[in-house]
Design a protein around this motif. Structure first.
Motif, PDB file in Angstrom:
ATOM      1  N   ASP A  96       1.365   5.586   8.628  1.00  0.00           N
ATOM      2  CA  ASP A  96       1.367   7.040   8.466  1.00  0.00           C
ATOM      3  C   ASP A  96       0.636   7.751   9.593  1.00  0.00           C
ATOM      4  N   GLN A 108      -2.488   7.163  10.722  1.00  0.00           N
ATOM      5  CA  GLN A 108      -3.925   7.337  10.488  1.00  0.00           C
ATOM      6  C   GLN A 108      -4.710   6.328  11.332  1.00  0.00           C
ATOM      7  N   LEU A 144     -11.114   9.708   6.960  1.00  0.00           N
ATOM      8  CA  LEU A 144     -10.096   9.975   5.958  1.00  0.00           C
ATOM      9  C   LEU A 144     -10.759  10.155   4.603  1.00  0.00           C
ATOM     10  N   SER A 145      -9.991  10.548   3.625  1.00  0.00           N
ATOM     11  CA  SER A 145     -10.550  10.695   2.282  1.00  0.00           C
ATOM     12  C   SER A 145     -10.945   9.327   1.736  1.00  0.00           C
ATOM     13  N   ASP A 199     -10.393   7.977  -1.151  1.00  0.00           N
ATOM     14  CA  ASP A 199      -9.281   7.317  -1.847  1.00  0.00           C
ATOM     15  C   ASP A 199      -8.309   6.673  -0.861  1.00  0.00           C
ATOM     16  N   THR A 200      -8.080   7.360   0.261  1.00  0.00           N
ATOM     17  CA  THR A 200      -7.141   6.836   1.253  1.00  0.00           C
ATOM     18  C   THR A 200      -7.694   5.550   1.872  1.00  0.00           C
ATOM     19  N   SER A 205      -7.679   2.689  -0.567  1.00  0.00           N
ATOM     20  CA  SER A 205      -6.322   2.174  -0.771  1.00  0.00           C
ATOM     21  C   SER A 205      -5.874   1.313   0.414  1.00  0.00           C
ATOM     22  N   LEU A 206      -6.185   1.779   1.634  1.00  0.00           N
ATOM     23  CA  LEU A 206      -5.838   0.983   2.811  1.00  0.00           C
ATOM     24  C   LEU A 206      -6.591  -0.333   2.840  1.00  0.00           C
TER      25      LEU A 206
END
Length: 428
Positions: A368, A370, A413-414, A416-417, A420-421
């Motif tokens: 994405d 990032q 990044l947030s 949560d992001t 998750s990664l």
């Protein structure tokens, strides 16, 4: 000798064919004192490592799943065995000397077959066991010169019985010290320095159980007596490993004889036993016992490596490399990197010096778009396989641990992001 057979929990009894040097009240008091202090390490040693770590170890050296005994107790754990393979892969040594035979002998012999074909000389105080180990290696397609070395000798300056070593190679590239047991004396393995003048330039010394109180005292003395060897206590095994590296250009000289102490040994030992009861000895005599790295340590290191990577991106004079050679990284640093998601694109890979030891900082762009940084090193942290999360200003850091390796994923990044990664990278 394999997991197909039952192996005893306790160490083997001493051979009856020889007598240990006589021990007095001093040695008895030392054993009592250090036994009382070191029981957490002895209890922890019952765990030999995870099944996944054992499978990975067996895969590294090309052995069947049931080729090794059940590890733990008096046997080497998977962390220490991985250290041996790391050292063999790095050095490709011509000559390895091992004190204390067993699972480490097979792992080392197989690693040598796969990395240059050097020769292993292993010594053990139990005659029948040494013979069994040699036969076991032959059955597994490996070979080593395994010799019976009774504990009938003494090395000046060190208590307890030491191996009667015969026909030791004149030059040693890798020295593995996994004996004698601490029950002979907490400092007994310090006598291994009688072999240090045989170490070749760039040689490595591996001392198992390096975090135990007795071995910490040994390490302190070695650092003073052998400044040509850089000794560092590293995590990644149940009781730590003391790793010594001899400088490539240094010439090792025998250590000077110490002047006799005026106070008698038994009085010093009695004083230690008395001080132990007050808790003073753990901090002041031993200089503090090792603890796993705090969570803040790996988070701070990961955050700092991310900053360094961003700085490098902004500098035209600093060369970035997107070439990721996992085999070379593992061979030279001993670090295993997890697999990245297929959609990720690596933009930079750099060796990063950290307070946790040699580390690797990898920068990647996700599918994405990032930007994230993966920090990897050998360390013991409070983390487990499921990533945990912390914040550093505008950055989120998710960290986790797999076997002897610690990882952290950082990004602006947030939370949560990033979590998750990280979960995607940490997934088996």
């Amino acid at each position: 000798m394999t997991s197909r057979q039952t192996t005893p929990l306790r160490a083997l009894a001493h051979d009856s064919g020889f007598a240990l040097p006589a021990t007095g009240l001093s040695d008895m008091l030392y054993r009592l004192a250090f036994g009382a202090i070191g029981w957490p390490w002895l209890l922890y040693s019952l765990w030999g490592g995870t099944k996944a770590d054992k499978r990975r170890l067996l895969s590294r050296v090309g052995l069947e799943d049931d080729a090794l005994p059940h590890l733990g107790s008096w046997k080497a754990d998977t962390g220490f065995l991985h250290r041996i393979v790391d050292a063999v892969e790095e050095l490709q040594p011509a000559t390895v000397v091992e004190l204390g035979a067993g699972a480490s002998s097979l792992v080392c012999a197989r690693a040598l077959q796969l990395n240059g074909g050097g020769r292993l000389y292993s010594y053990d105080q139990h005659g029948a066991f040494a013979h069994s180990v040699e036969e076991w290696l032959h059955e597994e397609g490996a070979s080593a010169h395994v010799s019976h070395a009774p504990l009938g000798a003494q090395v000046p300056g060190w208590p307890g019985g030491w191996y009667r070593l015969d026909h030791v190679p004149e030059q040693i590239d890798l020295l593995i010290i996994d004996g004698p047991p601490w029950s002979v004396h907490p400092y007994v393995r310090g006598a291994a320095e009688c072999l240090f003048d045989r170490l070749s330039p760039g040689a490595i010394v591996l001392l198992d159980d390096g975090a135990r109180p007795g071995e910490r005292v040994v390490a302190s003395r070695w650092r003073k007596r052998w400044p040509q060897i850089d000794f560092q206590l590293v995590a990644g095994s149940t009781k730590g490993t003391l790793v010594g590296r001899k400088a490539s250009s240094a010439t090792i000289l025998p250590f000077p004889q110490r002047k006799p102490q005026r106070r008698s040994h038994w009085r010093r030992a009695a004083a230690m036993l008395a001080l132990m009861a007050t808790g003073w000895i753990g901090n002041d005599v031993l200089g503090g016992l090792s603890e796993p790295a705090h969570a803040s340590t790996i988070v701070d290191e990961a955050d700092a490596s991310f900053s360094a990577s961003l700085t490098r991106q902004r500098m035209a004079s600093q060369v970035e490399t997107s070439h990721l050679d996992r085999t070379e990284i593992r061979r030279t640093t001993g670090i295993d990197l997890p697999a990245l998601p297929p959609a990720w694109r690596v933009t930079d890979v750099q060796v990063y010096p950290s307070d946790l030891g040699t580390a690797l900082a990898l920068v990647a762009v996700t599918g994405d778009g990032q930007l994230v940084s993966l920090f990897a090193t050998r360390a013991e942290t409070p983390a487990e396989k499921l990533p945990l999360l912390e914040k550093r200003d505008r950055r989120s850091v998710a960290y986790w641990e797999v076997g002897p390796f610690a990882y952290a994923l950082t990004g602006e990044l947030s939370p949560d992001t990033v979590l998750s990664l990280a979960a995607e990278v940490a997934a088996p």
